[in-house]
Design a protein around this motif. Structure first.
Motif, short mmCIF file in Angstrom:
data_model
loop_
_atom_site.label_atom_id
_atom_site.label_comp_id
_atom_site.label_asym_id
_atom_site.label_seq_id
_atom_site.Cartn_x
_atom_site.Cartn_y
_atom_site.Cartn_z
N GLU A 293 6.11 -8.93 22.44
CA GLU A 293 6.29 -7.80 21.53
C GLU A 293 5.75 -6.68 22.20
O GLU A 293 4.91 -6.39 22.70
CB GLU A 293 5.03 -8.35 20.71
N ASP A 294 6.81 -5.66 22.22
CA ASP A 294 6.81 -4.31 22.53
C ASP A 294 7.33 -3.21 21.68
O ASP A 294 8.60 -2.87 21.81
CB ASP A 294 7.34 -4.26 24.11
N LYS A 295 6.31 -2.66 20.89
CA LYS A 295 6.92 -1.78 20.09
C LYS A 295 7.12 -0.34 20.84
O LYS A 295 7.79 0.47 20.18
CB LYS A 295 5.98 -1.44 18.80
N GLY A 296 6.59 -0.25 21.95
CA GLY A 296 6.54 0.85 22.62
C GLY A 296 7.82 1.21 23.88
O GLY A 296 8.05 2.18 24.44
N SER B 7 8.25 -0.33 26.37
CA SER B 7 7.55 -0.08 27.81
C SER B 7 8.35 -0.65 29.03
O SER B 7 9.25 -1.31 28.89
CB SER B 7 6.09 -0.88 27.87
N SER B 8 8.20 -0.03 30.15
CA SER B 8 8.72 -0.23 31.46
C SER B 8 8.31 -1.61 31.93
O SER B 8 9.26 -2.52 32.56
CB SER B 8 8.50 0.86 32.69
N LEU B 9 7.22 -2.20 31.27
CA LEU B 9 6.91 -3.79 31.66
C LEU B 9 7.84 -4.60 31.07
O LEU B 9 8.16 -5.65 31.57
CB LEU B 9 5.48 -4.05 31.36
N ASP B 10 8.05 -4.25 30.12
CA ASP B 10 8.99 -5.14 29.14
C ASP B 10 10.64 -5.41 29.84
O ASP B 10 11.11 -6.14 29.85
CB ASP B 10 9.32 -4.38 27.67
N LYS B 11 10.84 -4.06 30.20
CA LYS B 11 12.14 -4.20 31.05
C LYS B 11 12.20 -4.86 32.37
O LYS B 11 13.00 -5.40 32.75
CB LYS B 11 12.58 -2.40 31.29
N PHE B 12 10.78 -4.45 33.00
CA PHE B 12 10.65 -5.41 34.27
C PHE B 12 10.91 -6.80 34.28
O PHE B 12 11.35 -7.31 34.89
CB PHE B 12 9.62 -4.70 34.88
N LEU B 13 10.08 -7.34 33.11
CA LEU B 13 9.96 -8.69 33.04
C LEU B 13 11.62 -9.29 32.73
O LEU B 13 12.04 -10.19 33.04
CB LEU B 13 9.16 -9.01 31.66
N LYS B 14 12.12 -8.56 31.55
CA LYS B 14 13.52 -8.94 31.37
C LYS B 14 14.51 -9.01 32.42
O LYS B 14 15.57 -9.67 32.40
CB LYS B 14 14.05 -8.14 30.17
N GLU B 15 14.34 -8.20 33.54
CA GLU B 15 15.08 -8.32 34.58
C GLU B 15 15.07 -9.38 35.50
O GLU B 15 15.86 -9.84 36.43
CB GLU B 15 14.82 -6.99 35.60
N LYS B 16 13.83 -10.46 35.14
CA LYS B 16 13.69 -11.57 36.05
C LYS B 16 14.55 -12.74 35.54
O LYS B 16 14.52 -13.01 34.29
CB LYS B 16 12.11 -11.85 36.20
N ASP B 17 15.17 -13.06 36.71
CA ASP B 17 16.31 -14.30 36.33
C ASP B 17 15.74 -15.73 35.87
O ASP B 17 16.36 -16.41 35.06
CB ASP B 17 17.17 -14.48 37.50
N ILE C 229 3.60 -12.64 24.99
CA ILE C 229 2.96 -11.40 25.54
C ILE C 229 2.93 -10.28 24.57
O ILE C 229 4.08 -9.89 23.79
CB ILE C 229 3.72 -10.95 27.04
N THR C 230 1.95 -9.61 24.34
CA THR C 230 2.02 -8.50 23.56
C THR C 230 1.59 -7.15 24.25
O THR C 230 0.32 -7.11 24.79
CB THR C 230 0.82 -8.63 22.19
N ILE C 231 2.41 -6.22 24.33
CA ILE C 231 2.14 -4.90 24.93
C ILE C 231 1.79 -4.01 23.88
O ILE C 231 2.47 -3.74 23.15
CB ILE C 231 3.37 -4.51 25.73
N PRO C 232 0.57 -3.14 24.15
CA PRO C 232 0.31 -2.21 23.26
C PRO C 232 1.23 -1.00 23.20
O PRO C 232 2.08 -0.52 24.02
CB PRO C 232 -1.08 -1.64 23.51
N ASP C 233 1.15 -0.17 21.89
CA ASP C 233 2.28 0.88 21.77
C ASP C 233 1.78 2.04 22.88
O ASP C 233 2.77 2.69 23.39
CB ASP C 233 2.01 1.59 20.48
N VAL D 227 4.38 -21.38 33.42
CA VAL D 227 5.17 -20.24 33.15
C VAL D 227 3.94 -18.97 33.25
O VAL D 227 4.41 -17.91 33.38
CB VAL D 227 5.83 -20.28 31.81
N PHE D 228 2.70 -19.24 32.53
CA PHE D 228 1.79 -18.57 32.51
C PHE D 228 1.29 -17.89 34.07
O PHE D 228 1.44 -16.64 34.56
CB PHE D 228 0.60 -18.84 31.87
N SER D 229 1.59 -18.71 34.96
CA SER D 229 1.25 -18.49 36.36
C SER D 229 2.32 -17.50 36.99
O SER D 229 2.21 -16.55 37.60
CB SER D 229 1.05 -19.51 37.19
N LYS D 230 3.57 -17.73 36.35
CA LYS D 230 4.56 -16.84 36.97
C LYS D 230 4.61 -15.46 36.21
O LYS D 230 4.98 -14.66 37.01
CB LYS D 230 6.09 -17.72 36.20
N VAL D 231 4.33 -15.51 34.97
CA VAL D 231 4.06 -14.24 34.50
C VAL D 231 3.06 -13.30 34.82
O VAL D 231 3.15 -12.02 35.20
CB VAL D 231 3.87 -14.43 32.77
N ASN D 232 1.91 -14.09 35.29
CA ASN D 232 0.85 -13.37 35.71
C ASN D 232 1.34 -12.74 37.23
O ASN D 232 0.70 -11.62 37.48
CB ASN D 232 -0.53 -14.45 35.94
#
Length: 397
Positions: free
Chosen positions: A60-63, A65-75, A100-104, A132-137
């Motif tokens: 959930e990323d209303k803003g 963010s670059s973190l959203d983009k970064f995570l979506k690039e992971k295969d 994952i919830t990323i603030p605005d 999965v949490f370990s991988k995301v972390n």
């Protein structure tokens, strides 16, 4: 006692044991075939859990963010779209592994160097969700490091100041080989000792209480063969079956290593089972001695028992007692074993097998445990001989 008579009794008892299909099935085929099948399905389960299809996360990323983009690039992450008011329920029922919830104000805080909190929901009772949490972390940590490096570089500061000490790793063996040897030093001694304890049990029960039930022991005692010759013939036959069972178990384990290396090595694909000929000889020697010690003791208990069922009841506590030091030594480091363990029954055999599997040949330790094993065999055979010479035990029904 005649060695020729002992040999005849040995051949007779061994042929009787192998004539019984249950002996071949339980003692040889099950450990030889069951272990590879079991570890294959374990490996398949691990691989299935690690598939991308199970690495479901929702962001959930209303803003934007670059973190959203970064995570979506992971295969290896499978990004899903969900209704976020149902996020916890979807994690609870396993539909989503991590939310994952990323603030605005995430990007604004990053630019201003302000620490930002993000919310991550996962289920620590689920193996997949925890994985999965370990991988995301790990990925979020990687993203944070990139942000810090970029910030320092923009300010003209070398990012290496954050890591004033760098470690150059150098292992005495190849990294994968080290993992292989460590896993082997835990598993191989465990299986050898367990099967040296349980392998002779069916034969010992059958050649003692089993023969008393079938009425075949009395005719054997009326032959010219002395009781001592009969006893040793039986002990050697039981020992051979224990050795064969242990070898079948190790063979099944080796096949499992080759078929499913990942289940043992945590991702090590080329699992090395290289053990020196000297190490194999030492392992085989202690396999023989352990099988003989337990075989003789189990035969003594079997002779004392009135029936096959009673013999099984009496030998159960013995196997349980044997398992305690076996599992006690399971996680002990084979290159850092306290001297006291070399004087504890069964634990001392595990200690030697661990050392030898890791390539440590300590002559002093080997001689100490060898002396103890000879003492155990003498005591076990003496007990069996005592039982075999007592009329009220032999004809106890």
């Amino acid at each position: 006692m005649s060695f020729k008579t002992v040999g005849l009794i040995f051949k007779k008892e061994l042929s009787d044991l192998f004539r019984d299909k249950k002996t071949v099935l339980v003692g040889i085929l099950i450990p030889l075939l069951l272990l590879p099948i079991m570890f294959y399905f374990m490996s398949a389960g691990i691989e299935k859990t690690a598939k991308k299809e199970n690495f479901n996360i929702a962001i959930e990323d209303k803003g934007k963010s670059s973190l959203d983009k970064f995570l979506k690039e992971k295969d290896d992450l499978n990004i899903k779209t969900i209704e976020f008011d149902e996020a916890e329920d979807k994690v609870k029922n396993g539909e989503i592994a991590v939310v994952i919830t990323i603030p605005d104000n995430f990007e604004e805080n990053i630019k201003n160097g302000v620490q930002t909190n993000i919310d991550v929901i996962y289920d620590d009772s689920s193996q997949t969700s925890s994985m999965v949490f370990s991988k995301v972390n790990q990925y979020i940590g990687e993203f944070s490091q990139n942000v810090v490096k970029t910030t320092l570089t923009n300010r003209g500061i070398d990012p290496s100041v954050l890591l004033p000490v760098n470690i150059n790793k150098k292992t005495i063996v190849e990294e994968d080989d080290g993992v292989s040897k460590m896993i082997m030093s835990m598993i191989i001694p465990l299986f050898i000792v367990l099967y040296c304890v349980t392998g002779p049990l069916p034969a010992a029960t059958d050649l003692g209480a089993g023969e008393k039930e079938r009425g075949t022991l009395e005719p054997l005692l009326t032959t010219k063969a002395s009781r001592l010759s009969i006893l040793y013939g039986k002990v050697f036959a039981i020992t051979v079956l224990g050795i064969i069972t242990a070898i079948a178990a190790i063979a099944g384990l080796v096949i499992s290593f080759k078929i499913s290396p990942g289940v043992f090595g945590g991702g090590v694909e080329n699992f090395d089972i290289g053990i020196s000929p000297l190490a194999i000889l030492i392992i085989f020697t202690f396999t023989v001695l352990t099988s003989m010690a337990f075989g003789a003791l189990e035969l003594a208990i079997s002779i004392y028992a009135r029936s096959f069922k009673e013999a099984q009841t009496y030998t159960t506590p013995l196997t349980i007692l044997a398992f305690v030091p076996t599992f006690l030594m399971y996680t002990v480091d084979g290159k850092n074993i306290d001297n006291i363990y070399f004087h504890i029954p069964i634990a001392n055999v595990m200690s030697i097998l661990k050392e030898v599997t890791l390539g440590v040949i300590n002559i002093q330790h080997i001689l100490v445990v060898l002396g103890w094993m000879i003492a155990y065999i003498v005591i076990s055979v003496a007990i069996a001989r005592y039982m075999f010479n007592k009329e009220n035990v032999i004809f106890r029904t």
